[in-house]
Design an enzyme around this catalytic site. Sequence first.
Site, PDB file in Angstrom:
ATOM      1  N   GLU A   1       7.333   5.044  23.596  1.00 14.18           N
ATOM      2  CA  GLU A   1       7.793   5.457  22.273  1.00 14.18           C
ATOM      3  C   GLU A   1       6.607   5.570  21.322  1.00 14.18           C
ATOM      4  OE1 GLU A   1      11.388   4.288  19.323  1.00 14.18           O
ATOM      5  OE2 GLU A   1      10.245   2.588  20.065  1.00 14.18           O
TER       6      GLU A   1
ATOM      7  N   ASP B   1       6.879   2.946  -1.098  1.00 18.88           N
ATOM      8  CA  ASP B   1       6.624   1.851  -0.168  1.00 18.88           C
ATOM      9  C   ASP B   1       6.556   2.328   1.280  1.00 18.88           C
ATOM     10  OD1 ASP B   1       6.198  -0.791   0.400  1.00 18.88           O
ATOM     11  OD2 ASP B   1       8.294  -1.409   0.237  1.00 18.88           O
TER      12      ASP B   1
ATOM     13  N   GLU C   1      18.605  -4.012  18.300  1.00 15.40           N
ATOM     14  CA  GLU C   1      18.492  -2.558  18.327  1.00 15.40           C
ATOM     15  C   GLU C   1      17.002  -2.274  18.466  1.00 15.40           C
ATOM     16  OE1 GLU C   1      19.527   1.361  15.628  1.00 15.40           O
ATOM     17  OE2 GLU C   1      19.819  -0.615  14.762  1.00 15.40           O
TER      18      GLU C   1
ATOM     19  N   ILE D   1       0.857  -1.195   0.000  1.00 12.03           N
ATOM     20  CA  ILE D   1       0.000   0.000   0.000  1.00 12.03           C
ATOM     21  C   ILE D   1       0.891   1.242   0.000  1.00 12.03           C
ATOM     22  CG2 ILE D   1      -1.699   1.314   1.356  1.00 12.03           C
ATOM     23  CD1 ILE D   1      -2.659  -1.549   2.344  1.00 12.03           C
TER      24      ILE D   1
ATOM     25  N   TRP E   1      10.960  -1.229   9.051  1.00 11.00           N
ATOM     26  CA  TRP E   1      10.430  -0.563   7.861  1.00 11.00           C
ATOM     27  C   TRP E   1      10.847   0.897   7.730  1.00 11.00           C
ATOM     28  CZ3 TRP E   1       7.921   3.331  10.149  1.00 11.00           C
ATOM     29  CH2 TRP E   1       7.259   3.098  11.367  1.00 11.00           C
TER      30      TRP E   1
ATOM     31  N   LYS F   1      14.970 -11.090   6.619  1.00  9.09           N
ATOM     32  CA  LYS F   1      13.513 -10.985   6.672  1.00  9.09           C
ATOM     33  C   LYS F   1      13.177  -9.515   6.919  1.00  9.09           C
ATOM     34  CE  LYS F   1       9.889 -10.828   8.749  1.00  9.09           C
ATOM     35  NZ  LYS F   1       8.840  -9.754   8.529  1.00  9.09           N
TER      36      LYS F   1
ATOM     37  N   LEU G   1       5.865  -4.221   5.929  1.00 12.22           N
ATOM     38  CA  LEU G   1       5.328  -2.904   5.576  1.00 12.22           C
ATOM     39  C   LEU G   1       6.154  -2.208   4.501  1.00 12.22           C
ATOM     40  CD1 LEU G   1       4.261  -1.477   9.064  1.00 12.22           C
ATOM     41  CD2 LEU G   1       2.830  -2.575   7.335  1.00 12.22           C
TER      42      LEU G   1
ATOM     43  N   CYS H   1      14.341   5.023  16.010  1.00  8.95           N
ATOM     44  CA  CYS H   1      14.473   4.612  17.416  1.00  8.95           C
ATOM     45  C   CYS H   1      15.291   5.611  18.227  1.00  8.95           C
ATOM     46  CB  CYS H   1      15.071   3.212  17.525  1.00  8.95           C
ATOM     47  SG  CYS H   1      16.685   3.088  16.779  1.00  8.95           S
TER      48      CYS H   1
END
Length: 419
Positions: A394, A100, A261, A29, A162, A186, A190, A295
């Site tokens: 967060e 993306d 992380e 999407i 992502w 992997k 998203l 992050c």
Amino acid sequence: MAAVPIPTRQLFIGGEWKHPVLNKRIPVINPATEEIVGDIPAATAEDVEVAVEAAHSAFNRNRGKDWAFASGAFRAKYLRAIAAKVVEKKEVLAKLESIDNGKPYDEAAWDMDDVAGCFEYYADLAEGLDSKQGTPVALPMDTFKSHVLREPIGVVALITPWNYPMLMATWKVAPALAAGCTAILKPSELSSLTCLELAAICQEVGLPSGVLNILTGLGPDAGAPLAAHPNVDKVAFTGSTATGSRIMTGAAKLVKPVSMELGGKSPIVVFEDVDLDKAAEWTAFGCFWTNGQICSATSRLIVHESIAAAFLDRLVKWVKNIKISDPMEEGCRLGPVVSGGQYEKILKFISTAKSEGATILTGGARPKHLNKGFFIEPTIITDVTTSMQIWREEVFGPVLCVKTFSSEEEAIDLANDTQ
């Protein structure tokens, strides 16, 4: 800007494109339009089995002489070839990343420069390995000899997020390959498009089969069986603290090393002697770059009470000047957040802050000029207490919360007031 077609790819296993065993796919999407623009293969435990076997075979092929125990210089050639291809395809890769993930095209293009730079950096380190092998270690007794060998750990699972889809994947893939490991990547479901293009690049440069395998799919269906697989020798994961904890728990059963992380809630502390404009610019950058989906985003502003009003006034002006638009538009500085799920989650954080008694100083909603797409205005929240959710958890979105301080000691205590 010319449109870019979304390639239809399969899983990349053992150097070949393979249909998922269960033939499932996941829609892609575009977060700026909310439209389905393509799809990616959805791996499951059955595919993980095949990929781990491919990586295991590649590691042991010809007693490791083909890859794992070849010279670092041999592996470096492939890393440099990958870097060159990324440079060559930079524009297409950046467009795919933007479509993306929702980040501005300019940011995505800078990411691609960093991807190439990272492969080059680890190519240098791989070459440097050769001269370090067998480094002698001095011992107090002549009857014993000691030296250091650096060996790849084996088959590694690389699970990536992502927010910087291709760059964060590269931060794991490049060192793993440089060291002589074989890997299964992997990426997040998203935003997996550019990681599948990395597979195509590996094929183009003739990377030995099975050295890098790429499985797209959902965390529970593909990530979990990969992390828990007994023939995976190490797991490297970037993502949420909750998922990290689950991966660590599974790895502990097999005493498997992990590197993580995870989440953050970082402070930016502004004292009364600053250049207000410069500090406002850096504060905006620290929280709103990549939409706060980082992050290490400095999402808690701790500002001296004597300058707080003037500083927030400058900061609001800065924030109101950030161009929010489709990421492909010229000059875009803030695109949509990555998905509908994240959009809802961030708005819920903002409404909870309001209901707990905080003040929305600016932002807090969808920009008026954009009626579709997962867009959220940069948001600044004041009148925050340290017990509020907005201070403690967060958000991973364009949301800054603010507290004032009077002494340096108080500032440091507030800065450290986080898990």
